[in-house]
Design a protein around this motif. Structure first.
Motif, mmCIF file in Angstrom:
data_model
loop_
_atom_site.group_PDB
_atom_site.id
_atom_site.type_symbol
_atom_site.label_atom_id
_atom_site.label_comp_id
_atom_site.label_asym_id
_atom_site.label_seq_id
_atom_site.Cartn_x
_atom_site.Cartn_y
_atom_site.Cartn_z
ATOM 1 N N TYR B 35 0.863 -1.181 0.000
ATOM 2 C CA TYR B 35 0.000 0.000 0.000
ATOM 3 C C TYR B 35 0.898 1.229 0.000
ATOM 4 C CZ TYR B 35 0.616 -0.273 5.118
ATOM 5 O OH TYR B 35 1.133 -0.348 6.366
ATOM 6 N N GLY B 36 0.345 2.361 -0.296
ATOM 7 C CA GLY B 36 1.138 3.560 -0.544
ATOM 8 C C GLY B 36 2.211 3.823 0.485
ATOM 9 N N TYR B 37 1.788 3.832 1.755
ATOM 10 C CA TYR B 37 2.728 4.232 2.794
ATOM 11 C C TYR B 37 3.848 3.204 2.957
ATOM 12 C CZ TYR B 37 4.296 6.340 7.163
ATOM 13 O OH TYR B 37 5.035 6.957 8.131
ATOM 14 N N LYS B 41 7.850 3.882 2.548
ATOM 15 C CA LYS B 41 8.818 3.522 3.592
ATOM 16 C C LYS B 41 9.911 2.623 3.028
ATOM 17 C CE LYS B 41 7.795 5.543 7.264
ATOM 18 N NZ LYS B 41 8.822 6.361 7.861
ATOM 19 N N GLN B 52 5.830 12.182 -1.004
ATOM 20 C CA GLN B 52 4.541 11.462 -1.006
ATOM 21 C C GLN B 52 3.568 12.055 -2.019
ATOM 22 O OE1 GLN B 52 3.248 9.969 2.827
ATOM 23 N NE2 GLN B 52 4.302 11.696 3.752
ATOM 24 N N GLY B 53 3.592 13.351 -2.099
ATOM 25 C CA GLY B 53 2.692 14.038 -3.026
ATOM 26 C C GLY B 53 2.954 13.631 -4.471
ATOM 27 N N THR B 54 4.149 13.117 -4.749
ATOM 28 C CA THR B 54 4.471 12.665 -6.101
ATOM 29 C C THR B 54 4.150 11.185 -6.258
ATOM 30 O OG1 THR B 54 6.332 14.187 -6.030
ATOM 31 C CG2 THR B 54 6.304 12.600 -7.823
ATOM 32 N N TYR B 56 2.087 8.952 -4.627
ATOM 33 C CA TYR B 56 0.733 8.390 -4.623
ATOM 34 C C TYR B 56 -0.041 8.682 -5.922
ATOM 35 C CZ TYR B 56 2.042 7.851 0.264
ATOM 36 O OH TYR B 56 2.704 7.535 1.405
ATOM 37 N N PRO B 57 -0.020 9.902 -6.391
ATOM 38 C CA PRO B 57 -0.702 10.115 -7.689
ATOM 39 C C PRO B 57 -0.052 9.303 -8.808
ATOM 40 C CG PRO B 57 -0.298 12.205 -6.604
ATOM 41 C CD PRO B 57 0.456 11.169 -5.829
ATOM 42 N N ARG B 60 -1.484 5.865 -9.082
ATOM 43 C CA ARG B 60 -2.787 5.864 -9.777
ATOM 44 C C ARG B 60 -2.600 5.950 -11.287
ATOM 45 N NH1 ARG B 60 -7.014 6.823 -5.999
ATOM 46 N NH2 ARG B 60 -8.463 6.817 -7.731
ATOM 47 N N ARG B 61 -1.663 6.802 -11.674
ATOM 48 C CA ARG B 61 -1.440 6.963 -13.112
ATOM 49 C C ARG B 61 -0.923 5.666 -13.729
ATOM 50 N NH1 ARG B 61 1.136 12.296 -12.335
ATOM 51 N NH2 ARG B 61 -0.809 13.250 -11.662
#
Lengths: 340, 114
Positions: B35-37, B41, B52-54, B56-57, B60-61
């Protein structure tokens, strides 16, 4: 947790509707992971939540990362857009300038100060340039959205060094020319369908600006056909852009459209006069000419007929050229192959 | 990443340089579900820090491009979205890995050999 929910709402507001809920749930779950790590236990304190949110970034920043920005006009079309815009703006500016010069020479501004008149015209010009800019941009924006990906690729990639050769290929289309035609077509349609009553002569009177229409009610009967012919032209141009070259179907369509226009213009020439200026308005214009309104109307209608006549002539030549190119030259080429 | 001793210009160039390899880094760690987090890590632990802002999106892409597949699952306490390489993703990761070795060799040659 109050902060977290507000934060997520703020992000949500900025996201595209599609996927919004899903993205927010994912961010919530991610934030909870971080919060949990920093402050294990059931109830994290407010300070921790705030610190995590601060690190994660402003709602605006976060939302931005999830949005795929689509350019209004992409890099493939941009050069053409620029070219068309330049041409159209220059033409509009030039027409305005000519209008001002004619007005000065013919003395329309006599009753007002020349300076004020020129300032007025300048603002008019700025207004119409902004309008035209909007229309051109709109046309390209629609084109960007509607044109097939293949076409856009073609604009970029489909070239060969042969394109540089000076020999003219008769089937080749000129994209800037076509787009300029489409743009002018749209402007003309808007002009005759929306602003028809506004077309005329504007002049200063003691009481302020006065206006007299140029066209009379007889013009109304031609508007549907005029609009139709331009719509057909635009349709053909869009087809050409999709095809990338002239083909037989396009040429036949062009010939039919031209014949339609010839018939329409002939109808205008032989129909009742469509240009007329009210005698009272004519007097008010005070042009210092020894012409009566009636005589003037006769003159401008004759001039219009002459222009339409010339247009018919050039349309006829165009039709002949297309006929010869497709049907006669092809046969000649075919003969050559047979004999050679 | 944000070394105060390097100028802003260098920083933006470094960002640009990293942008291309972030995808490769993320894909490389997704043979197993993450999962993302946890992915963030793991990348961090192995020396690859990604904002993180980069990240996670980006996930999705990559899913939209069919390189990843994902689903929501509730484990331990709350729902999380798990990502894993799709079949296409595996194939593309292989190709990207090859390309990366070639590129790395070439650049090393350019930079460090006379």
């Amino acid at each position: 947790m109050e902060y977290l929910n507000t934060y997520l709402n703020e992000i949500s507001r900025r996201l595209p509707r599609k996927n919004r809920v899903d993205i927010i749930e994912e961010i919530r779950s991610l934030l909870m992971d971080i919060i949990e790590e920093r402050s294990p236990g059931a109830n994290p304190d407010e300070a921790t939540v705030k610190a995590v949110l601060k690190d994660y970034g402003s709602p605006h920043q976060v939302a931005q990362q999830y949005i795929d920005y689509q350019p209004l006009i992409g890099p493939e079309l941009y050069p053409i857009y620029q070219l068309v815009l330049k041409i159209v703006l220059i033409v509009i500016a030039a027409l305005n300038l000519v209008g001002v010069l004619i007005a000065i020479v013919s003395g329309v501004f006599i009753e007002t100060s020349l300076f004020i008149a020129i300032v007025d015209r300048f603002f008019d010009l700025v207004g119409s340039l902004v309008n035209v800019f909007g229309i051109v941009t709109l046309v390209f924006f629609l084109f960007e959205r509607l044109a097939s990906k293949e076409f856009k690729k073609e604009v970029k990639e489909d070239w060969s060094p042969d394109d540089l050769s000076l020999t003219e290929d008769k089937t080749r289309i000129s994209i800037p020319e076509i787009i300029a035609e489409i743009t002018l077509g749209v402007i003309f349609i808007v002009l005759i369908n929306v602003f028809l009553e506004k077309i005329g002569i504007y002049f200063r009177k003691d009481t302020g600006w006065a206006f007299t229409p140029f066209l009379n009610m007889h013009v109304l009967r031609y508007i549907p056909r005029l609009t139709a012919s331009i719509v057909l032209d635009i349709g053909l141009n869009l087809y050409l852009i999709r095809q990338g070259a002239w083909n037989r179907a396009a040429i036949v369509a062009k010939i039919i459209i031209n014949l339609f226009k010839i018939a329409l213009f002939a109808a205008i020439i032989f129909g009742p006069a469509i240009l007329s200026i009210e005698p009272t308005a004519w007097e008010a214009l005070n042009l210092d000419l020894t012409l009566t309104a009636q005589r003037f109307n006769q003159l401008i209608n004759t001039a219009l007929s002459a222009v339409l006549g010339l247009t018919i002539l050039s349309l006829t030549i165009d039709v002949m050229r297309h006929l010869v190119q497709t049907f006669v030259k092809k046969e000649a080429a075919g003969l050559k192959i047979k004999t050679g | 990443m944000t070394d105060p001793t390097i100028s802003e210009q260098t920083q933006s160039l470094v960002q640009e340089l990293r942008r291309g390899v972030i995808i490769l880094a993320a894909l490389s760690q997704l043979h197993e579900e993450q999962y993302g987090y946890s992915l963030m890590k793991q990348l961090e632990d192995r020396g690859m820090q990604i904002d993180q802002g980069t990240l996670y999106p980006l996930l999705r892409r990559l899913e939209e491009q069919n390189l990843l597949q994902s689903d929501w699952r509730v484990d331990s306490s709350r729902p999380r979205r798990y990502y894993v390489l799709s079949e296409t993703g595996k194939k593309i990761l292989e190709e990207l890995t090859e390309e990366w070795s070639r590129l790395k060799n070439t650049i090393d040659n350019l930079l460090f050999e006379d």
